[in-house]
Design a protein around this motif. Structure first.
Motif, PDB file in Angstrom:
ATOM      1  N   ALA A  56       6.555 -12.812   9.816  1.00 22.93           N
ATOM      2  CA  ALA A  56       7.224 -12.031   8.776  1.00 22.93           C
ATOM      3  C   ALA A  56       6.233 -11.154   8.017  1.00 22.93           C
ATOM      4  CB  ALA A  56       7.957 -12.969   7.813  1.00 22.93           C
ATOM      5  N   PHE A  57       5.072 -11.726   7.668  1.00 18.29           N
ATOM      6  CA  PHE A  57       4.094 -10.956   6.894  1.00 18.29           C
ATOM      7  C   PHE A  57       3.400  -9.893   7.762  1.00 18.29           C
ATOM      8  CE2 PHE A  57       3.520 -14.642   3.680  1.00 18.29           C
ATOM      9  CZ  PHE A  57       4.587 -14.161   2.941  1.00 18.29           C
ATOM     10  N   ASP A  58       3.166 -10.205   9.027  1.00 22.90           N
ATOM     11  CA  ASP A  58       2.584  -9.197   9.920  1.00 22.90           C
ATOM     12  C   ASP A  58       3.515  -7.993  10.044  1.00 22.90           C
ATOM     13  OD1 ASP A  58       0.331 -10.699  10.338  1.00 22.90           O
ATOM     14  OD2 ASP A  58       0.870 -11.356  12.368  1.00 22.90           O
ATOM     15  N   ASN A  84       3.450  -6.038   6.786  1.00 23.74           N
ATOM     16  CA  ASN A  84       2.230  -5.229   6.695  1.00 23.74           C
ATOM     17  C   ASN A  84       2.305  -3.998   7.596  1.00 23.74           C
ATOM     18  OD1 ASN A  84       1.066  -6.943   4.821  1.00 23.74           O
ATOM     19  ND2 ASN A  84      -0.105  -8.087   6.352  1.00 23.74           N
ATOM     20  N   ALA A  85       2.863  -4.181   8.799  1.00 22.48           N
ATOM     21  CA  ALA A  85       2.983  -3.062   9.732  1.00 22.48           C
ATOM     22  C   ALA A  85       3.902  -1.975   9.183  1.00 22.48           C
ATOM     23  CB  ALA A  85       3.495  -3.556  11.077  1.00 22.48           C
ATOM     24  N   ALA A  86       4.827  -2.380   8.321  1.00 16.64           N
ATOM     25  CA  ALA A  86       5.765  -1.428   7.715  1.00 16.64           C
ATOM     26  C   ALA A  86       5.228  -0.844   6.406  1.00 16.64           C
ATOM     27  CB  ALA A  86       7.111  -2.100   7.475  1.00 16.64           C
ATOM     28  N   GLY A  87       3.997  -1.192   6.043  1.00 17.36           N
ATOM     29  CA  GLY A  87       3.392  -0.620   4.842  1.00 17.36           C
ATOM     30  C   GLY A  87       3.169  -1.599   3.718  1.00 17.36           C
ATOM     31  N   GLY A  88       3.592  -2.852   3.891  1.00 11.40           N
ATOM     32  CA  GLY A  88       3.380  -3.849   2.844  1.00 11.40           C
ATOM     33  C   GLY A  88       4.473  -3.825   1.790  1.00 11.40           C
ATOM     34  N   VAL A  89       4.142  -4.327   0.637  1.00  9.61           N
ATOM     35  CA  VAL A  89       5.103  -4.403  -0.458  1.00  9.61           C
ATOM     36  C   VAL A  89       4.496  -3.767  -1.709  1.00  9.61           C
ATOM     37  CG1 VAL A  89       4.354  -6.786  -0.982  1.00  9.61           C
ATOM     38  CG2 VAL A  89       6.543  -5.949  -1.851  1.00  9.61           C
ATOM     39  N   ARG A 109       0.836  -2.809  -1.316  1.00 11.41           N
ATOM     40  CA  ARG A 109      -0.159  -3.842  -1.013  1.00 11.41           C
ATOM     41  C   ARG A 109       0.198  -4.549   0.291  1.00 11.41           C
ATOM     42  NH1 ARG A 109       0.495  -4.825  -6.789  1.00 11.41           N
ATOM     43  NH2 ARG A 109      -1.450  -4.370  -7.904  1.00 11.41           N
ATOM     44  N   LYS A 110      -0.818  -4.918   1.061  1.00  6.11           N
ATOM     45  CA  LYS A 110      -0.641  -5.731   2.259  1.00  6.11           C
ATOM     46  C   LYS A 110      -0.812  -7.211   1.899  1.00  6.11           C
ATOM     47  CE  LYS A 110      -0.382  -2.127   5.060  1.00  6.11           C
ATOM     48  NZ  LYS A 110      -1.382  -1.898   6.133  1.00  6.11           N
ATOM     49  N   ILE A 111      -0.246  -8.079   2.739  1.00  7.49           N
ATOM     50  CA  ILE A 111      -0.380  -9.527   2.558  1.00  7.49           C
ATOM     51  C   ILE A 111      -1.548 -10.034   3.392  1.00  7.49           C
ATOM     52  CG2 ILE A 111       0.738 -11.776   2.790  1.00  7.49           C
ATOM     53  CD1 ILE A 111       2.116  -9.939   0.773  1.00  7.49           C
ATOM     54  N   ARG A 112      -2.449 -10.772   2.751  1.00  9.50           N
ATOM     55  CA  ARG A 112      -3.463 -11.533   3.500  1.00  9.50           C
ATOM     56  C   ARG A 112      -3.026 -12.986   3.488  1.00  9.50           C
ATOM     57  NH1 ARG A 112      -9.022 -13.420   2.352  1.00  9.50           N
ATOM     58  NH2 ARG A 112      -9.114 -12.155   0.452  1.00  9.50           N
ATOM     59  N   TYR A 113      -2.707 -13.495   4.656  1.00  6.51           N
ATOM     60  CA  TYR A 113      -2.108 -14.831   4.771  1.00  6.51           C
ATOM     61  C   TYR A 113      -3.112 -15.804   5.381  1.00  6.51           C
ATOM     62  CZ  TYR A 113       1.273 -18.464   6.072  1.00  6.51           C
ATOM     63  OH  TYR A 113       1.957 -19.658   6.225  1.00  6.51           O
TER      64      TYR A 113
END
Length: 387
Positions: A57-59, A62-67, A70-74
């Motif tokens: 889900a987070f990948d 991130n590929a769609a531009g984050g939230v 900001r990107k998620i580092r999981y």
């Protein structure tokens, strides 16, 4: 104006503004989120699937531009379903990695042991992979739970079996852990409410593998329903032991044993096994396009099918993502909590609903009954049960 007042004004105007303390786990470009769960222990079939689904889900996010830019580092840490390792894992995530919050931390005993660490450092533990009441009780602004509790599930199931199936001798087999005792509490509360006594109980360690004596004890007690406070491996061993002994008593589990690994266990030992769960598992042949797409993306990425707790992990990531969106670009602990509390009737891709508020951080109390038939979980009825 007096000279002293003028001097004070000059100092105030010339001193640099004090910058707000930066939010832990949040930078201009990323948000750090962690998970401490079992990747190699007795519940790894659940922890791996859950963490993989969250990463998917987070990948994709991130590929769609984050939230909000900001990107998620999981970051995922292995607890091996052991409390000392969970303490080490949470210590690393909080004090070394500096996570903003943790998500889907696995295991009741492990979460209970690490809540004080997170609360001390003001780090939310969102939506743990546990249905224990302690995931949301006592109330704390940093604790949110998505599942109906083990007690909710067990009480509803016992009530159904007594009233609708005529069961008269309810028993319990449970892990001698915080998790197992929470399941036992559900049995105790519901039998007391129905003016019954528990016919028999047995307790075991999560790593135990021989259940011959336990099954013999409960058979001598003439149990006609055995509630399991067990997970995957011990559930399968218990069912196999009972079937080998020629005893076809009804067993009922809860979310921790509502797993495809049990339904497909060798020898069809789980045929007729019941379990309660907060929502219903969607199989890869589910007709809903959005669900089919998730199944395919998960298998393409990891090479195996998503299981029920993988699905709930994906939902946890959905809920967390929506909260981050609502919290906005000015992301703080307070804005995240306010955003979580603003989620009302949030509907996931499987059709389940979750609601939170400023006074209630327990997402749902619904519980469904399913049974294993021909290697699949089949709903006994489409409606949720209550007690």
């Amino acid at each position: 104006m007096k000279p002293l007042a003028l001097a004070g004004l000059f100092i105030a105007l010339t001193l640099p503004a004090v910058a707000a303390e930066p939010q832990r786990g949040v930078t201009e470009t990323e948000i750090i989120i962690g998970t401490a769960t079992d990747l190699s222990g007795v519940t790894a079939v659940q922890g791996v699937n859950s963490a993989d689904a969250i990463r998917l889900a987070f990948d994709e996010l991130n590929a769609a531009g984050g939230v909000n830019g900001r990107k998620i580092r999981y970051i995922v840490e292995d607890t091996q379903y052991q409390v000392p390792r969970a303490v080490q894992a949470i210590n690393k995530l909080i004090n070394s990695d500096g996570v903003f919050f943790t998500l889907e931390d696995g295991g009741t005993p492990m979460n209970n042991a690490t809540f004080p660490m997170a609360i001390e450092k003001n780090v939310p533990k969102l939506l743990p992979l546990s249905a224990a009441r302690s995931m949301y009780e006592p109330f704390n602004r940093l604790k949110f739970s998505q599942y109906s509790s083990y007690v909710d599930q067990v009480r509803a199931g016992v009530k159904y079996f007594v009233e609708q199936r005529g069961k008269k001798a309810v028993c319990a087999m449970y892990q001698d852990t915080d998790f197992g005792k929470d399941v036992l509490a559900g049995v105790v509360l519901q039998t007391e409410a129905m003016k019954m006594q528990i016919a028999g109980t047995t307790a075991h360690k999560p790593t135990d593998t021989d259940f011959t004596a336990s099954i013999a004890k409960l058979r001598d007690a003439n149990c006609d329903l055995i509630v399991l406070g067990t997970i995957v491996r011990d559930s399968t061993l218990i069912l196999s032991t009972a079937r080998k002994a020629g005893w076809n008593v009804d067993f009922m589990g809860q979310i921790a044993s509502y797993d495809t690994a049990i339904a497909t266990a060798p020898g069809n030992v789980a045929e007729g096994y019941y379990a309660m769960s907060p929502s219903l598992y969607a199989y890869p042949d589910d007709p809903r396009p959005e669900v089919q797409s998730l199944m395919k993306r998960f298998k393409d990425k990891y090479g195996f099918d998503i299981n029920y707790l993988g699905e709930t992990g994906y939902v946890s990531a959905q809920i967390a993502t929506e909260a981050l969106r609502r919290a906005g670009r000015d992301l703080t602990l307070d804005s995240l909590i306010a955003a979580m509390e603003s989620l009302k009737d949030f509907t996931d891709i499987f059709g389940a609903h979750y609601s939170f508020s400023a006074t209630d951080h327990h997402g749902t109390t619904k519980a469904f009954l399913s049974v294993v038939h021909d290697g699949r979980w089949v709903p006994v009825m489409p409606e949720a049960l209550a007690y």
